[in-house]
Design a protein around this motif. Sequence first.
Motif, short mmCIF file in Angstrom:
data_model
loop_
_atom_site.label_atom_id
_atom_site.label_comp_id
_atom_site.label_asym_id
_atom_site.label_seq_id
_atom_site.Cartn_x
_atom_site.Cartn_y
_atom_site.Cartn_z
N LYS A 64 0.93 -1.36 -0.16
CA LYS A 64 -0.05 -0.03 0.12
C LYS A 64 0.94 1.35 0.18
O LYS A 64 2.01 1.24 0.69
N LEU A 65 0.61 2.25 -0.54
CA LEU A 65 1.24 3.71 -0.51
C LEU A 65 0.20 4.40 -0.14
O LEU A 65 -0.90 4.71 -0.82
N ILE A 66 0.54 5.30 0.92
CA ILE A 66 -0.01 6.55 1.27
C ILE A 66 0.31 7.52 0.76
O ILE A 66 1.59 8.01 0.69
N GLY A 67 -0.35 8.42 0.22
CA GLY A 67 0.25 9.74 -0.49
C GLY A 67 -0.81 10.38 -1.14
O GLY A 67 -2.16 10.61 -0.61
N ALA A 68 -0.65 11.52 -2.16
CA ALA A 68 -1.59 12.41 -2.76
C ALA A 68 -1.28 12.39 -4.25
O ALA A 68 0.17 12.38 -4.59
N TRP A 69 -2.14 12.50 -5.06
CA TRP A 69 -1.82 12.41 -6.59
C TRP A 69 -1.09 13.67 -7.10
O TRP A 69 -0.26 13.50 -8.04
N ALA A 70 -1.04 14.90 -6.67
CA ALA A 70 -0.11 15.82 -6.86
C ALA A 70 1.14 16.08 -6.55
O ALA A 70 1.82 16.98 -6.89
N SER A 71 1.62 15.20 -5.47
CA SER A 71 2.71 15.19 -4.67
C SER A 71 3.96 14.91 -5.80
O SER A 71 3.92 13.53 -6.02
N PRO A 72 4.78 15.42 -5.99
CA PRO A 72 5.95 14.94 -6.96
C PRO A 72 6.70 13.75 -6.03
O PRO A 72 7.40 12.93 -6.90
N TYR A 73 6.71 13.80 -4.70
CA TYR A 73 7.55 12.76 -3.90
C TYR A 73 6.66 11.76 -3.93
O TYR A 73 7.35 10.66 -3.79
N VAL A 74 5.39 11.81 -3.86
CA VAL A 74 4.61 10.46 -4.03
C VAL A 74 4.80 9.75 -5.28
O VAL A 74 4.66 8.50 -5.48
#
Length: 288
Positions: A64-74
């Motif tokens: 699983k990956l916790i993140g946000a669509w707009a983040s370049p780091y994600v």
Amino acid sequence: IKEPIISLLSLTLPTESLYIRISRPCFLSPNRKLKISSFYSVFFHFFSQHFSALAMASNNGDVKLIGAWASPYVMRPRIALNVKSVEYEFLQEQFGSKSELLLKSNPVHKKIPVLLHNGKPICESSIIVEYIDEVWSSGPSILPSDPYDRAVARFWAAYLDEKWFPNVRAAPMAATEEAKNAAVEQLKEGLALLEGAYGEISKGKDFFGGEKIGFLDIAFGSMLGWLRAVQVILGGVKLLDEEKTPGLCKWAVKFSADPAVKDVLPETEKLLEFAKILMAKMKPASSS
């Protein structure tokens, strides 16, 4: 039965992370010789061919990956997982809030991205990419195999995070025209350095990683969406310039079209809409 028996009860054949134990005895005539190494090779080839898919599935585990669509780091771990053909569940954080799962998984920095592999959290984008490369080693390599090349890739990735990308964020938020121009100039100077690095590291091939995208491609390429959006926000300022950075311009097109990238890299228009919300929220805080 008078023929000697060579027991293969203890013979274990590894197929990547999967281990298959053979328990069938082999009957051997005294007048014939058995070469264990040849026997092992035949069976190893057979099982690796027939069970490689099962081995990969077993090694994936729960991802699983916790993140946000707009983040370049994600975007970095998302691209790396795609490079390795690893299926994962994308758990998106809501803008302006932090879930209990995020706070529990990354109690130190409380930031995205966080990779959850079989329930165990791995934090920080570059560290996650390296972890993905090591765990799913049967897929295409992300980090260079040569120690010096790895060090060079890590150096430029650190430069991007610590020196260059902060100006991508600072330029649109600059309080004065002078501050904005200073940030833009630093962006251009950084791109000139990266143009030279691309020429040396790629050795005439399409990517920093050579024939395929690698660690530095992912580190830099994850920022392309925001770089393009910032060019629009700044009134059409050319940061990636075909005359000054021809190599990077060609690289950016090929990187964006790569199968591991094209469905992950956000569209410029979508980022511009998100930037309006972001800037509206940040400006009152900076003016107070």
